[in-house]
Design an enzyme around this catalytic site. Structure first.
Site, PDB file in Angstrom:
ATOM      1  N   SER A 162      -0.091   4.945  -3.692  1.00  0.00           N
ATOM      2  CA  SER A 162       0.553   3.495  -2.608  1.00  0.00           C
ATOM      3  C   SER A 162      -0.106   3.694  -1.371  1.00  0.00           C
ATOM      4  O   SER A 162       0.467   4.911  -0.742  1.00  0.00           O
ATOM      5  CB  SER A 162       1.386   2.884  -3.372  1.00  0.00           C
ATOM      6  OG  SER A 162       2.071   3.397  -2.719  1.00  0.00           O
ATOM      7  N   ASN A 163      -0.013   2.607  -0.151  1.00  0.00           N
ATOM      8  CA  ASN A 163      -0.315   2.979   1.051  1.00  0.00           C
ATOM      9  C   ASN A 163       1.417   3.966   1.270  1.00  0.00           C
ATOM     10  O   ASN A 163       1.095   4.267   2.678  1.00  0.00           O
ATOM     11  CB  ASN A 163       0.276   2.112   1.513  1.00  0.00           C
ATOM     12  CG  ASN A 163      -1.636   1.793   1.766  1.00  0.00           C
ATOM     13  OD1 ASN A 163      -2.239   1.694   1.147  1.00  0.00           O
ATOM     14  ND2 ASN A 163      -1.389  -0.059   2.740  1.00  0.00           N
ATOM     15  N   GLU A 164       1.743   3.695   0.455  1.00  0.00           N
ATOM     16  CA  GLU A 164       3.901   3.818   0.770  1.00  0.00           C
ATOM     17  C   GLU A 164       3.472   5.482   0.949  1.00  0.00           C
ATOM     18  O   GLU A 164       3.857   6.523   1.230  1.00  0.00           O
ATOM     19  CB  GLU A 164       4.577   3.187   0.191  1.00  0.00           C
ATOM     20  CG  GLU A 164       4.820   1.536   0.298  1.00  0.00           C
ATOM     21  CD  GLU A 164       4.219   0.988   0.760  1.00  0.00           C
ATOM     22  OE1 GLU A 164       3.533   0.977  -0.658  1.00  0.00           O
ATOM     23  OE2 GLU A 164       4.388  -0.186   1.098  1.00  0.00           O
TER      24      GLU A 164
ATOM     25  N   GLU B  71     -12.606  10.790  -5.646  1.00  0.00           N
ATOM     26  CA  GLU B  71     -12.512   9.382  -5.109  1.00  0.00           C
ATOM     27  C   GLU B  71     -12.023   9.899  -3.765  1.00  0.00           C
ATOM     28  O   GLU B  71     -12.368   8.595  -2.938  1.00  0.00           O
ATOM     29  CB  GLU B  71     -11.573   8.424  -5.818  1.00  0.00           C
ATOM     30  CG  GLU B  71     -10.182   8.369  -5.585  1.00  0.00           C
ATOM     31  CD  GLU B  71      -9.480   7.514  -6.451  1.00  0.00           C
ATOM     32  OE1 GLU B  71      -9.757   7.327  -7.906  1.00  0.00           O
ATOM     33  OE2 GLU B  71      -8.119   6.749  -5.544  1.00  0.00           O
TER      34      GLU B  71
ATOM     35  N   SER C 145      -1.527   7.082 -15.299  1.00  0.00           N
ATOM     36  CA  SER C 145       0.092   6.076 -14.762  1.00  0.00           C
ATOM     37  C   SER C 145       0.695   5.922 -16.182  1.00  0.00           C
ATOM     38  O   SER C 145      -0.299   5.495 -16.739  1.00  0.00           O
ATOM     39  CB  SER C 145      -0.227   4.603 -14.039  1.00  0.00           C
ATOM     40  OG  SER C 145      -0.462   5.656 -12.428  1.00  0.00           O
TER      41      SER C 145
ATOM     42  N   GLN D 150      -9.234   6.775 -16.433  1.00  0.00           N
ATOM     43  CA  GLN D 150      -8.630   7.538 -16.710  1.00  0.00           C
ATOM     44  C   GLN D 150      -6.835   7.403 -16.904  1.00  0.00           C
ATOM     45  O   GLN D 150      -6.216   6.624 -17.343  1.00  0.00           O
ATOM     46  CB  GLN D 150      -8.037   8.113 -15.049  1.00  0.00           C
ATOM     47  CG  GLN D 150      -7.216   9.202 -14.357  1.00  0.00           C
ATOM     48  CD  GLN D 150      -7.483   8.151 -12.505  1.00  0.00           C
ATOM     49  OE1 GLN D 150      -8.757   8.798 -12.025  1.00  0.00           O
ATOM     50  NE2 GLN D 150      -6.239   8.316 -12.328  1.00  0.00           N
ATOM     51  N   GLY D 151      -6.330   8.527 -17.119  1.00  0.00           N
ATOM     52  CA  GLY D 151      -5.241   7.795 -18.516  1.00  0.00           C
ATOM     53  C   GLY D 151      -4.181   8.797 -17.694  1.00  0.00           C
ATOM     54  O   GLY D 151      -3.589   9.721 -17.885  1.00  0.00           O
TER      55      GLY D 151
END
Lengths: 340, 398
Positions: B372-374, B244, B129, B126-127
C-alpha cells in the site's frame, strides 16, 4: 543525462558546498566566470563548451541547492541572446568570461518599439531584472525586437523581495533611442530568440526549484533526526515520516520530468516541455517549503535557521517567468488543441 | 541499422498490426457483460498478441517474442497504449510475475515445464496475501508440511486476482514457525486443479469480481514445484513483486498519458472546455502524468543498468498511484452528476474507462495492492531518507 554532465554536476555540488549557502554575490559571480559555467551551453563554434541546456540546468540545480546569489539565469539569457543573434564575438567573450554582465528580465514584459532611423526607440517597464546595478547593458526582448540598452540610459529601481538571495530591479525605459548597433534582431528573428529565451528561463527556474526542494528536504529530514520530543527523535513518528516520504517522491518526480524533458528538446514542442517542467518543479518547491516550515516547528519561524531562505526563494521562483497560472493553462490548451 | 531506426521500424510495424487487429468496439463489448465473456475476449486477444510476438518482449532471447531491447519494449507499450488496445489483465500474473520469477529463481526443469504453458495461455494467479497478512505480508500463516516428496497445504489466501480462472498459483507458505517472520517461508508453484482447493470470488464495490479468496484443505504440492530453497520464499517473493514495478509501470504510465484526451472529451461533452478552473487542474495533472512516465522510464533504465537503489521502486509506485487517483478524481469532477449514475462497468480496461466513478474506485487497486501507499512511504522514509524504524514492541495499556 550523460556522464559528462553528471561529472559537471558533481563538481558544481562540491563548489557550492564549499562556498556555503547563499554565499556573497560578488564571490559567487567571480566563480561563475572562473569555472566557465557561463559558457557551458554556448556552441563550440561560438567559443563555448557546447554542452547544451542540459549542462546549464545541471549547474542551476546545484545553484538552487546552494541558494546561489549570482545572477546566473539572467546572464545566461543575455549570452544566449547575443550568441543566437550572432552579434560581436568580443562582447560574447566578455560575457562568457564574466568580465561583462548584461541583465535580462526574468518576467514577461510589454515592450513598445518604433523604428527610428536605422535603430529603434524603446519604451518599457521591465520587471524582475536581477542585479541590474552591476550590468553594463539591459537586454530588451520581445516578439518584435531584441536589443541591448546601455544601463545609463534607463532608470533602475530596486524592488526588495522577501527572497534575499536575489536582488531584483525594475528597469524603466522611456523612449530610449537604440542605434542599429544595439539592435540584435527584429521581427521573426527576434520572436524566435524570445521563444528560445523563454525555454531557457522556464527550464532554469525548474532546475533551481528542483535543486532547492531537494536541499530543503534534506535539511528538514536532518532536523527531524536531531530534534527530540517525548523522549524520541521526531523522525520516529510515522505521521512525520510519511509526509517526508511524500515530499521525497514529489522532489524525485520533479527532477525526473526536468531531466526527461531536457532530453526531448528539439522535437518542435520545446516551449511545452519547459512549461511542464517549470510548472511541476515550482509547485513542488513551494510545497516542500510550506511543509518544511511546519515540520521545523518554532525554529522554522526564526531568521537564524535556513528554512525560511528556501521557502522565500521557492515563493519567488514560482512568480518568475510567465504568470504562475499561465503554465497549467498553457499545458491544458495544448492538450485540448491536440484532441480537438 | 541504428537503434533509433530499428525502433522506428518496429513502431510502424506494430502500429499497422494494431490497426488491423485491435478488436473494434471492445470497450462497448466488455461493458456490463458476464465474466465468462470477458475471459473469452481475453483469451482471444492473448492469442493474437502472443502469436504476433508482442506479448513477451520482456522474455529472454530464445523464447517466443523475447529478447527485445528495452527501447523496443517501450515502443510496444507506447503503441499498445496509443491504439487503446485491451490490456491482458487475465494473463498479467502469468506473463510477468510467474515468468519473471521462473527466469530469475526457477530451475531449468521448472522453466521448461511451465514457460511453454504460459505461452499457450495458462492463467496464473498469485497467492500471497491472507486475511491477517496484507501490508504485513511477512506474518502469513498458511502452512505447508513436508510429507515425503510432497508439501501438504492448509490455510487461506485472499485478493488473488483472477484465481477463479487460474490454472496455477504462485503460492507463498510457511514451512517454519520458529525464527523471524520473513524466515520460514517457502515458495511453491501450485496446480489450481489439485484436490482440496476452494475458490470463492469476492464481490467488489465496482460490481466486478476480479479477486477471490482461496481455501486450502490438505492440498498436495510435489517438492519439485518449490522455487528456491525451503525457507527462502521471502526472497523469491521479492523477485515476483519487483517484476510488476519495472515495465508494468512504464506501460501504465503510457496508458494514463494516452488517456488524458478522455478528460478533454469529457470537458467538451459537458460544454466546459473553456472552464479556466478545469483547465488549471488539467494542466497540473498533465505535468504529473508526464512526470510519472519520466519516473517509470528512468527507474527501468536504472534497474537494467544495475544502479537501482532501495526505495526507487516505492517512489515510482507511490507517485503513480497518487497521480492515477488525481486523474480519476478530475474525470469524476468533470462528469459531474452524470458521473454518479450507475451505468455498470467495463471489464478489463484498467482504470481509464471514462466511467469515472468506477475508474476512481479502481484507482485504489494501485494505492492498496502490491504494497500500500503507506508501506511505500515507510520504505521511502526508512530506507531512502534514513529515518528510524518504529520500535517493534507494543503493549496494550491498562
Amino acid at each position: 543525462m550523460s556522464s559528462e554532465i553528471n561529472e559537471l554536476r558533481d563538481s558544481a555540488r562540491q563548489v557550492m558546498d564549499g562556498s556555503g549557502l547563499a554565499a556573497a554575490e560578488n564571490e559567487s559571480w567571480a566563480l561563475l566566470g572562473e569555472l566557465g559555467w557561463l559558457m557551458v551551453s554556448v556552441p563550440e563554434e561560438a567559443g563555448g563548451l557546447g554542452m547544451g541546456l542540459e549542462a546549464a540546468c545541471a549547474l542551476q540545480i546545484e545553484m538552487g541547492r546552494g541558494l546561489a546569489t549570482a545572477p546566473y539565469l539572467s546572464a545566461l539569457m543575455s549570452i544566449e541572446a547575443v550568441s543566437a543573434s550572432g552579434a560581436a564575438s568580443e562582447l560574447l567573450e566578455n560575457l562568457m568570461a564574466g568580465a561583462d554582465y548584461v541583465a535580462a528580465s526574468l518576467a514577461d514584459n510589454a515592450v513598445q518599439c518604433s523604428a527610428s532611423g536605422d535603430g529603434v526607440t524603446l519604451s518599457a517597464t521591465l520587471c524582475a531584472v536581477p542585479s541590474a546595478d552591476k550590468a553594463s547593458h539591459i537586454l530588451v526582448s520581445s516578439d518584435e525586437v531584441l536589443a541591448l540598452v546601455p544601463a545609463d540610459s534607463v532608470t533602475l529601481t530596486a524592488t526588495a523581495t522577501w527572497d534575499t538571495t536575489r536582488r531584483l530591479f525594475e528597469v524603466e525605459l522611456e523612449g530610449v533611442d537604440v542605434p542599429a548597433s544595439g539592435v540584435l534582431a527584429r521581427g521573426a528573428d527576434a520572436e524566435a530568440i524570445a521563444a528560445k529565451l523563454a525555454v531557457l528561463r522556464d527550464f532554469s527556474l525548474a532546475a533551481d526549484a528542483a535543486g532547492g526542494a531537494a536541499a530543503l528536504l534534506d535539511v528538514t529530514v536532518e532536523y527531524l533526526q536531531t530534534r527530540r520530543q517525548f523522549g524520541r527523535p521526531l523522525a520516529l513518528f510515522q505521521a512525520l515520516k510519511h509526509r517526508c516520504a511524500d515530499l521525497k517522491a514529489q522532489v524525485v518526480a520533479a527532477e525526473a520530468l526536468l531531466l526527461d524533458n531536457l532530453g526531448r528538446l528539439g522535437g518542435g514542442n520545446d516551449a511545452l516541455l519547459a512549461q511542464a517542467a517549470r510548472e511541476l518543479a515550482c509547485t513542488v518547491y513551494t510545497g516542500v517549503g510550506e511543509e518544511s516550515l511546519q515540520l521545523h516547528g518554532g525554529i522554522g519561524m526564526t531568521s537564524e535557521h535556513v528554512c525560511h531562505l528556501f521557502l522565500k526563494r521557492a515563493m519567488l521562483d514560482e512568480h518568475l517567468g510567465a504568470p504562475v497560472d499561465s503554465y497549467p493553462q498553457a499545458l491544458a490548451a495544448a492538450l485540448l488543441e491536440a484532441s480537438a | 541499422m541504428t537503434q533509433a531506426q530499428s525502433t522506428d521500424t518496429l513502431r510502424q510495424e506494430i502500429r499497422h498490426w494494431l490497426a488491423d487487429n485491435v478488436p473494434s468496439g471492445w470497450r462497448e463489448a466488455m461493458t456490463n457483460v458476464e465474466q465468462e465473456a470477458f475471459a473469452q475476449a481475453q483469451r482471444d486477444w492473448f492469442r493474437k498478441l502472443v502469436d504476433a510476438g508482442y506479448a513477451t518482449p520482456h522474455w529472454p532471447e530464445g523464447w517466443h517474442g523475447g529478447g527485445r531491447s528495452l527501447a523496443e519494449q517501450k515502443v510496444i507499450f507506447e503503441e499498445v497504449a496509443r491504439a487503446d488496445a485491451p490490456r491482458l489483465i487475465m494473463f498479467f500474473v502469468s506473463l510477468y510475475h510467474a515468468a519473471c520469477t521462473l527466469f530469475e529463481c526457477g530451475t531449468q526443469e521448472q522453466q521448461d515445464k511451465y514457460l511453454p504453458g504460459i505461452i499457450e495461455g495458462q492463467v496464473w494467479c498469485q497467492g500471497f496475501s491472507e486475511p491477517n497478512a496484507g501490508s504485513d505480508l511477512a506474518s502469513l500463516k498458511t502452512r505447508a508440511e513436508r510429507k515425503g516428496d510432497r508439501y501438504v497445504i492448509n490455510g487461506q489466501k485472499v485478493w488473488s486476482t483472477m484465481a477463479q480462472y487460474a490454472d496455477r498459483c504462485l503460492l507463498l507458505v510457511r514451512t517454519d514457525k520458529s525464527g523471524p517472520p520473513q524466515a520460514g517461508q517457502t515458495y511453491l508453484l501450485l496446480d489450481m486443479k489439485a484436490k482440496g482447493i476452494t475458490v470463492r470470488p469476492i464481490h467488489q464495490i465496482t460490481g466486478d469480481d476480479e479477486f477471490s479468496e482461496v481455501f486450502f484443505d490438505d492440498v498436495e504440492v510435489p517438492v519439485e514445484d518449490r522455487v528456491g530453497e525451503e525457507g527462502n520464499g521471502w526472497a523469491v517473493a521479492q523477485a515476483t513483486l519487483a517484476s510488476e514495478r519495472g515495465l508494468t509501470l512504464v506501460e501504465l504510465g503510457q496508458r494514463m498519458r494516452y488517456s488524458l484526451p478522455m478528460i478533454t472529451a469529457a470537458m467538451r461533452e459537458a460544454g466546459r472546455e473553456d472552464d479556466a478552473s478545469l483547465r488549471h487542474e488539467l494542466g497540473k495533472l498533465s505535468a504529473r502524468v508526464d512526470a510519472t512516465c519520466a519516473l517509470a522510464d528512468r527507474y527501468l533504465m536504472r534497474r537494467i543498468s544495475g544502479e537501482e537503489q532501495v526505495g526507487d521502486a516505492s517512489i515510482v509506485k507511490l507517485y503513480f498511484a497518487e497521480t492515477l487517483r488525481e486523474f480519476t478524481r478530475l474525470g469524476k469532477r468533470v462528469a459531474g452528476l452524470s458521473g454518479q449514475y450507475d451505468r455498470g462497468f467495463m471489464r478489463g480496461a484498467t482504470q481509464e474507462t471514462g466511467n469515472w466513478m468506477v475508474d476512481f474506485m479502481n484507482s485504489y487497486n494501485w494505492s492498496i495492492a502490491g504494497g500500500s501507499n503507506e508501506i511505500q512511504r515507510n520504505i521511502i522514509a526508512e530506507r531512502m531518507l534514513g529515518m528510524p524504524r518504529e520500535p517493534k514492541t507494543w503493549k496494550l495499556e491498562g
